[in-house]
Design an enzyme around this catalytic site. Structure first.
Site, mmCIF file in Angstrom:
data_model
loop_
_atom_site.group_PDB
_atom_site.id
_atom_site.type_symbol
_atom_site.label_atom_id
_atom_site.label_comp_id
_atom_site.label_asym_id
_atom_site.label_seq_id
_atom_site.Cartn_x
_atom_site.Cartn_y
_atom_site.Cartn_z
ATOM 1 N N GLY A 1 -35.934 12.114 -27.104
ATOM 2 C CA GLY A 1 -37.178 11.574 -27.669
ATOM 3 C C GLY A 1 -37.748 12.499 -28.724
ATOM 4 N N ARG B 1 -40.710 11.504 -32.636
ATOM 5 C CA ARG B 1 -42.145 11.268 -32.887
ATOM 6 C C ARG B 1 -42.987 11.958 -31.804
ATOM 7 N NH1 ARG B 1 -44.027 6.566 -29.821
ATOM 8 N NH2 ARG B 1 -42.247 5.705 -28.689
ATOM 9 N N VAL C 1 -31.928 7.487 -22.498
ATOM 10 C CA VAL C 1 -31.571 8.560 -21.557
ATOM 11 C C VAL C 1 -31.892 8.220 -20.098
ATOM 12 C CG1 VAL C 1 -31.570 10.461 -23.215
ATOM 13 C CG2 VAL C 1 -33.717 9.830 -22.084
ATOM 14 N N SER D 1 -46.515 17.054 -17.072
ATOM 15 C CA SER D 1 -47.847 16.602 -17.491
ATOM 16 C C SER D 1 -48.862 17.171 -16.501
ATOM 17 C CB SER D 1 -47.898 15.071 -17.436
ATOM 18 O OG SER D 1 -49.228 14.608 -17.495
ATOM 19 N N TYR E 1 -46.158 7.589 -12.793
ATOM 20 C CA TYR E 1 -46.062 8.683 -13.773
ATOM 21 C C TYR E 1 -46.272 10.042 -13.087
ATOM 22 C CZ TYR E 1 -47.108 11.137 -18.223
ATOM 23 O OH TYR E 1 -47.114 11.993 -19.298
ATOM 24 N N ALA F 1 -45.838 10.728 -9.944
ATOM 25 C CA ALA F 1 -44.696 10.993 -9.064
ATOM 26 C C ALA F 1 -43.532 11.565 -9.869
ATOM 27 C CB ALA F 1 -44.268 9.707 -8.354
ATOM 28 N N LYS G 1 -43.653 13.064 -12.825
ATOM 29 C CA LYS G 1 -43.969 14.358 -13.437
ATOM 30 C C LYS G 1 -44.044 15.484 -12.400
ATOM 31 C CE LYS G 1 -44.148 13.078 -17.778
ATOM 32 N NZ LYS G 1 -43.100 13.523 -18.712
ATOM 33 N N ILE H 1 -52.858 14.990 -25.215
ATOM 34 C CA ILE H 1 -52.413 15.337 -26.567
ATOM 35 C C ILE H 1 -52.376 14.049 -27.386
ATOM 36 C CG2 ILE H 1 -50.524 16.333 -27.929
ATOM 37 C CD1 ILE H 1 -51.790 18.372 -25.963
HETATM 38 P P1 NAP Z 1 -44.792 9.168 -27.382
HETATM 39 O O1 NAP Z 1 -45.436 9.505 -28.678
HETATM 40 O O2 NAP Z 1 -45.054 7.842 -26.760
HETATM 41 O O3 NAP Z 1 -43.216 9.421 -27.510
HETATM 42 C C1 NAP Z 1 -42.366 9.151 -26.438
HETATM 43 C C2 NAP Z 1 -40.989 9.603 -26.806
HETATM 44 O O4 NAP Z 1 -40.113 9.358 -25.696
HETATM 45 C C3 NAP Z 1 -40.436 8.836 -28.000
HETATM 46 O O5 NAP Z 1 -39.729 9.734 -28.825
HETATM 47 C C4 NAP Z 1 -39.479 7.853 -27.346
HETATM 48 O O6 NAP Z 1 -38.377 7.506 -28.148
HETATM 49 C C5 NAP Z 1 -38.973 8.670 -26.170
HETATM 50 N N1 NAP Z 1 -38.391 7.827 -25.140
HETATM 51 C C6 NAP Z 1 -39.039 7.012 -24.264
HETATM 52 N N2 NAP Z 1 -38.138 6.409 -23.467
HETATM 53 C C7 NAP Z 1 -36.912 6.853 -23.830
HETATM 54 C C8 NAP Z 1 -35.596 6.615 -23.362
HETATM 55 N N3 NAP Z 1 -35.358 5.781 -22.341
HETATM 56 N N4 NAP Z 1 -34.558 7.236 -23.973
HETATM 57 C C9 NAP Z 1 -34.804 8.096 -25.008
HETATM 58 N N5 NAP Z 1 -36.017 8.369 -25.491
HETATM 59 C C10 NAP Z 1 -37.072 7.758 -24.902
HETATM 60 O O7 NAP Z 1 -45.222 10.205 -26.261
HETATM 61 P P2 NAP Z 1 -45.606 11.750 -26.336
HETATM 62 O O8 NAP Z 1 -47.041 11.842 -26.097
HETATM 63 O O9 NAP Z 1 -45.011 12.392 -27.538
HETATM 64 O O10 NAP Z 1 -44.887 12.240 -25.000
HETATM 65 C C11 NAP Z 1 -43.783 13.127 -24.999
HETATM 66 C C12 NAP Z 1 -43.656 13.701 -23.602
HETATM 67 O O11 NAP Z 1 -44.862 14.413 -23.275
HETATM 68 C C13 NAP Z 1 -43.497 12.640 -22.512
HETATM 69 O O12 NAP Z 1 -42.619 13.091 -21.519
HETATM 70 C C14 NAP Z 1 -44.909 12.506 -21.956
HETATM 71 O O13 NAP Z 1 -44.904 12.021 -20.636
HETATM 72 C C15 NAP Z 1 -45.390 13.932 -22.058
HETATM 73 N N6 NAP Z 1 -46.831 14.078 -22.049
HETATM 74 C C16 NAP Z 1 -47.628 13.548 -23.022
HETATM 75 C C17 NAP Z 1 -49.002 13.708 -22.968
HETATM 76 C C18 NAP Z 1 -49.933 13.165 -24.004
HETATM 77 O O14 NAP Z 1 -51.160 13.221 -23.797
HETATM 78 N N7 NAP Z 1 -49.469 12.669 -25.134
HETATM 79 C C19 NAP Z 1 -49.580 14.398 -21.899
HETATM 80 C C20 NAP Z 1 -48.758 14.918 -20.907
HETATM 81 C C21 NAP Z 1 -47.380 14.761 -20.995
HETATM 82 P P3 NAP Z 1 -38.377 6.124 -29.017
HETATM 83 O O15 NAP Z 1 -39.445 6.282 -30.040
HETATM 84 O O16 NAP Z 1 -37.016 6.096 -29.591
HETATM 85 O O17 NAP Z 1 -38.639 5.016 -28.032
#
Ligand code: NAP
Length: 251
Positions: free
Chosen positions: A9, A12, A64, A147, A160, A162, A164, A193
Site C-alpha cells: 500500500g 498514497r 496482499v 494503530s 479494526y 482486533a 491492529k 493522521i
Molecule cells: P489510506 O490512505 O486509506 O491508504 C490505504 C492503503 O492501503 C492504500 O495504499 C491501499 O492501496 C492499501 N491497501 C488496502 N487494501 C489493500 C490490499 N488488500 N492489498 C494491497 N494494498 C491495500 O490509509 P492510510 O491512512 O494511509 O493508512 C495506512 C496504514 O496506516 C493502514 O494500515 C492504517 O490502518 C494505518 N493507520 C492509519 C491511521 C490514520 O489516521 N490515517 C491511523 C492509524 C493507523 P490501494 O490504493 O491500491 O487500494
C-alpha cells in the site's frame, strides 16, 4: 550495494510518505498497490523516488490479503533486485465503521484479511530471505503499521482494533523469534493522521474527536515517516511500539 525495501500500500496516504522516506534513506523501493486507481499514483511516487533520490523502483499490483498475490509480490521483488530483501513495511489497511450487531461477516473478515493476515503472509514469505543474509552487523527490519486502535478500543471499529492488536502481538513474537538472527520487528501505531482513511469518515465526528487530542490537532503523514526513519536507524530497538499520536492514548 543499494538495499531493497518492500512496502505494501505504498502509493498514497501514509504509505506514500513511507515510500518516499525509504528512498530518501537510499533503499530501492518496491511499491505495492491494489486498486486500479492507485496505478498512476504508484507511478508518480516511483518517478519522484527516482528523480529526487536516484534509487530504483518496482511497482507491483497485488491484493496482499491473498497469500498467492503476496507470493507474486515477493517473486517479482527477487527477480528485479535479487534475494536480499532488507526491509519489509507492512502498511496496507482498510476500515469499516460499523457497530458489531449490524456489521456483515464478509466485511469484518476483509478487515482481518487486509490488516492482519496480509502482515502474516508477507512476513512468512519474506523472513526466509531475511534470515539468509542478516546478522548483528547487517540487520534486516520489518516495520508493521498498527494503530492507536490496537492499543485502546474504538467504538464501531471492533474488527479494526482486533486486527491492529493482533499486529502488535505478531510483531512482538517475531521480534523474539528472530532477534538472534539480526532481524528486528517493530510497530508504528499512528494516532489520527489526515489521509483518505480519515477523509472517508463522518467529518463532524472526526472534528469532535480531533478536539480531544491533547496536542489539539490531527497528525501528518510526515510524523509517521519520521517514526520509520527512527526505527530503521535504531539497531537496539526491537519488539517495540512507536506511537506518534499527539497524546491520544494518555486520556
Ligand atoms: P489510506 O490512505 O486509506 O491508504 C490505504 C492503503 O492501503 C492504500 O495504499 C491501499 O492501496 C492499501 N491497501 C488496502 N487494501 C489493500 C490490499 N488488500 N492489498 C494491497 N494494498 C491495500 O490509509 P492510510 O491512512 O494511509 O493508512 C495506512 C496504514 O496506516 C493502514 O494500515 C492504517 O490502518 C494505518 N493507520 C492509519 C491511521 C490514520 O489516521 N490515517 C491511523 C492509524 C493507523 P490501494 O490504493 O491500491 O487500494
Amino acid at each position: 550495494m543499494a538495499k531493497t525495501a518492500i512496502i505494501t500500500g505504498g502509493s498514497r496516504g501514509i504509505g506514500k510518505a513511507l515510500s518516499l522516506k525509504l528512498g530518501e534513506l537510499g533503499y530501492n523501493v518496491v511499491i505495492n498497490y491494489r486498486s486500479p486507481s492507485s496505478k498512476e499514483k504508484s507511478e508518480a511516487v516511483a518517478k519522484e523516488l527516482e528523480e529526487k533520490y536516484h534509487v530504483e523502483t518496482l511497482i507491483v499490483k497485488a491484493d496482499v490479503s491473498i497469500y498467492e498475490e503476496c507470493e507474486n509480490l515477493v517473486k517479482a521483488t527477487i527477480e528485479r533486485f535479487g534475494d536480499k530483501i532488507d526491509v519489509l513495511v507492512n502498511n496496507a489497511g482498510i476500515t469499516n465503521n460499523c457497530n458489531w450487531i449490524d456489521i456483515k461477516k464478509e466485511a469484518y473478515e476483509k478487515v482481518i484479511a487486509t490488516n492482519l493476515m496480509s502482515f502474516m503472509h508477507m512476513s512468512h514469505l519474506v523472513l526466509p530471505y531475511m534470515v539468509n543474509h542478516s546478522d548483528k552487523d547487517h540487520q534486516c527490519v520489518i516495520v508493521n503499521t498498527s494503530s492507536v486502535g490496537g492499543m485502546t478500543g474504538v467504538i464501531n471499529q471492533a474488527d479494526y482494533c482486533a486486527a491492529k492488536s493482533g499486529v502488535i502481538g505478531l510483531s512482538r513474537a517475531l521480534a523474539l523469534e528472530y532477534a538472534k538472527k539480526g532481524i528486528r520487528v517493530n510497530v508504528i501505531a499512528p494516532g489520527m493522521i489526515m489521509t483518505d482513511m480519515l477523509r472517508g469518515v463522518n467529518q463532524d465526528e472526526l472534528h469532535a474527536l480531533a478536539a480531544t487530542i491533547p496536542e489539539g490537532y490531527i497528525g501528518d503523514v510526515e510524523d509517521i515517516a519520521g517514526a520509520l526513519e527512527y526505527i530503521l536507524k535504531a539497531p537496539y530497538l526491537t519488539g517495540q511500539v512507536i506511537s506518534p499520536n499527539g497524546g491520544f492514548v494518555l486520556q
